[in-house]
Design a protein around this motif. Structure first.
Motif, mmCIF file in Angstrom:
data_model
loop_
_atom_site.group_PDB
_atom_site.id
_atom_site.type_symbol
_atom_site.label_atom_id
_atom_site.label_comp_id
_atom_site.label_asym_id
_atom_site.label_seq_id
_atom_site.Cartn_x
_atom_site.Cartn_y
_atom_site.Cartn_z
ATOM 1 N N GLU A 158 -58.657 -16.252 -15.306
ATOM 2 C CA GLU A 158 -59.119 -15.518 -14.127
ATOM 3 C C GLU A 158 -58.670 -16.221 -12.842
ATOM 4 O OE1 GLU A 158 -63.348 -14.671 -12.010
ATOM 5 O OE2 GLU A 158 -63.276 -14.358 -14.173
ATOM 6 N N PHE A 159 -58.800 -17.523 -12.804
ATOM 7 C CA PHE A 159 -58.387 -18.294 -11.636
ATOM 8 C C PHE A 159 -56.879 -18.188 -11.415
ATOM 9 C CE2 PHE A 159 -56.813 -22.355 -9.911
ATOM 10 C CZ PHE A 159 -57.420 -22.320 -8.669
ATOM 11 N N MET A 160 -56.109 -18.311 -12.501
ATOM 12 C CA MET A 160 -54.645 -18.269 -12.385
ATOM 13 C C MET A 160 -54.142 -16.881 -12.006
ATOM 14 S SD MET A 160 -53.718 -21.324 -12.676
ATOM 15 C CE MET A 160 -51.951 -21.214 -12.843
ATOM 16 N N SER A 161 -54.902 -15.851 -12.277
ATOM 17 C CA SER A 161 -54.451 -14.491 -11.964
ATOM 18 C C SER A 161 -54.719 -14.111 -10.499
ATOM 19 C CB SER A 161 -55.128 -13.476 -12.884
ATOM 20 O OG SER A 161 -56.512 -13.414 -12.616
ATOM 21 N N ARG A 162 -55.450 -14.918 -9.778
ATOM 22 C CA ARG A 162 -55.729 -14.628 -8.365
ATOM 23 C C ARG A 162 -54.450 -14.768 -7.545
ATOM 24 N NH1 ARG A 162 -61.039 -18.336 -7.383
ATOM 25 N NH2 ARG A 162 -62.424 -17.214 -8.798
ATOM 26 N N SER A 163 -54.282 -13.885 -6.587
ATOM 27 C CA SER A 163 -53.091 -13.948 -5.732
ATOM 28 C C SER A 163 -53.104 -15.211 -4.875
ATOM 29 C CB SER A 163 -52.978 -12.709 -4.854
ATOM 30 O OG SER A 163 -54.117 -12.595 -4.024
ATOM 31 N N SER A 164 -54.278 -15.653 -4.446
ATOM 32 C CA SER A 164 -54.351 -16.872 -3.627
ATOM 33 C C SER A 164 -53.911 -18.098 -4.428
ATOM 34 C CB SER A 164 -55.761 -17.073 -3.084
ATOM 35 O OG SER A 164 -56.699 -17.189 -4.128
ATOM 36 N N THR A 165 -54.231 -18.118 -5.700
ATOM 37 C CA THR A 165 -53.815 -19.235 -6.551
ATOM 38 C C THR A 165 -52.305 -19.220 -6.716
ATOM 39 O OG1 THR A 165 -55.899 -19.134 -7.755
ATOM 40 C CG2 THR A 165 -54.098 -20.311 -8.814
ATOM 41 N N ARG A 166 -51.753 -18.041 -6.982
ATOM 42 C CA ARG A 166 -50.297 -17.940 -7.152
ATOM 43 C C ARG A 166 -49.568 -18.350 -5.880
ATOM 44 N NH1 ARG A 166 -51.800 -13.159 -9.837
ATOM 45 N NH2 ARG A 166 -51.097 -11.917 -8.071
ATOM 46 N N MET A 167 -50.079 -17.929 -4.707
ATOM 47 C CA MET A 167 -49.432 -18.312 -3.443
ATOM 48 C C MET A 167 -49.487 -19.818 -3.232
ATOM 49 S SD MET A 167 -50.051 -15.324 -0.595
ATOM 50 C CE MET A 167 -51.611 -15.979 -0.119
ATOM 51 N N SER A 168 -50.609 -20.418 -3.542
ATOM 52 C CA SER A 168 -50.744 -21.870 -3.395
ATOM 53 C C SER A 168 -49.771 -22.598 -4.303
ATOM 54 C CB SER A 168 -52.166 -22.326 -3.710
ATOM 55 O OG SER A 168 -53.061 -21.867 -2.738
ATOM 56 N N LEU A 169 -49.623 -22.122 -5.517
ATOM 57 C CA LEU A 169 -48.694 -22.759 -6.454
ATOM 58 C C LEU A 169 -47.248 -22.592 -6.018
ATOM 59 C CD1 LEU A 169 -50.379 -21.838 -9.849
ATOM 60 C CD2 LEU A 169 -50.228 -24.099 -8.790
ATOM 61 N N GLN A 170 -46.902 -21.458 -5.435
ATOM 62 C CA GLN A 170 -45.551 -21.230 -4.956
ATOM 63 C C GLN A 170 -45.230 -22.149 -3.776
ATOM 64 O OE1 GLN A 170 -45.403 -17.047 -4.137
ATOM 65 N NE2 GLN A 170 -44.949 -16.493 -6.265
ATOM 66 N N LYS A 171 -46.218 -22.331 -2.906
ATOM 67 C CA LYS A 171 -46.016 -23.190 -1.732
ATOM 68 C C LYS A 171 -46.006 -24.669 -2.121
ATOM 69 C CE LYS A 171 -48.318 -20.176 1.591
ATOM 70 N NZ LYS A 171 -49.481 -20.046 2.481
ATOM 71 N N GLY A 172 -46.617 -24.965 -3.250
ATOM 72 C CA GLY A 172 -46.720 -26.362 -3.689
ATOM 73 C C GLY A 172 -47.846 -27.075 -2.989
ATOM 74 N N GLY A 173 -48.746 -26.346 -2.348
ATOM 75 C CA GLY A 173 -49.861 -26.945 -1.617
ATOM 76 C C GLY A 173 -51.040 -27.186 -2.497
ATOM 77 N N ASN A 174 -51.990 -27.891 -1.936
ATOM 78 C CA ASN A 174 -53.216 -28.195 -2.685
ATOM 79 C C ASN A 174 -54.217 -27.102 -2.489
ATOM 80 O OD1 ASN A 174 -51.845 -30.493 -3.201
ATOM 81 N ND2 ASN A 174 -53.153 -31.831 -2.022
#
Length: 87
Positions: A71-87
């Motif tokens: 559920e956490f990994m499917s969130r768009s905010s999580t995906r954007m954070s991972l793409q940016k490489g941010g915390n």
């Protein structure tokens, strides 16, 4: 007993929000405890520390943990954070 009388009740009231912060009281408390507080800087202690070892231990997630993770990994905010490489 004197220490408790000076600091216990006033500090309880400050913490609970019943009174405003009393800088004089806090200053006296700091003056009393300062000689007993050991402060060391990282640069001073780092040479005395043993090397760091990291152990990775993999284990299965429970059903509930897996559900929460997906559920956490499917969130768009999580995906954007991972793409940016941010915390």
């Amino acid at each position: 007993k004197e220490f408790s009388y000076w600091f216990s009740n006033p500090m309880d009231n400050i913490i609970e929000g019943n009174t405003n912060r009393n800088d004089d009281l806090i200053g006296r408390l700091h003056g009393i405890i300062r000689p007993f507080v050991l402060r060391r800087l990282k640069k001073d202690v780092e040479t005395q520390m043993p090397g760091k070892f990291e152990h990775v231990v993999k284990c299965q997630l429970s059903r509930r943990q897996m559900f929460l993770y997906e559920e956490f990994m499917s969130r768009s905010s999580t995906r954007m954070s991972l793409q940016k490489g941010g915390n």
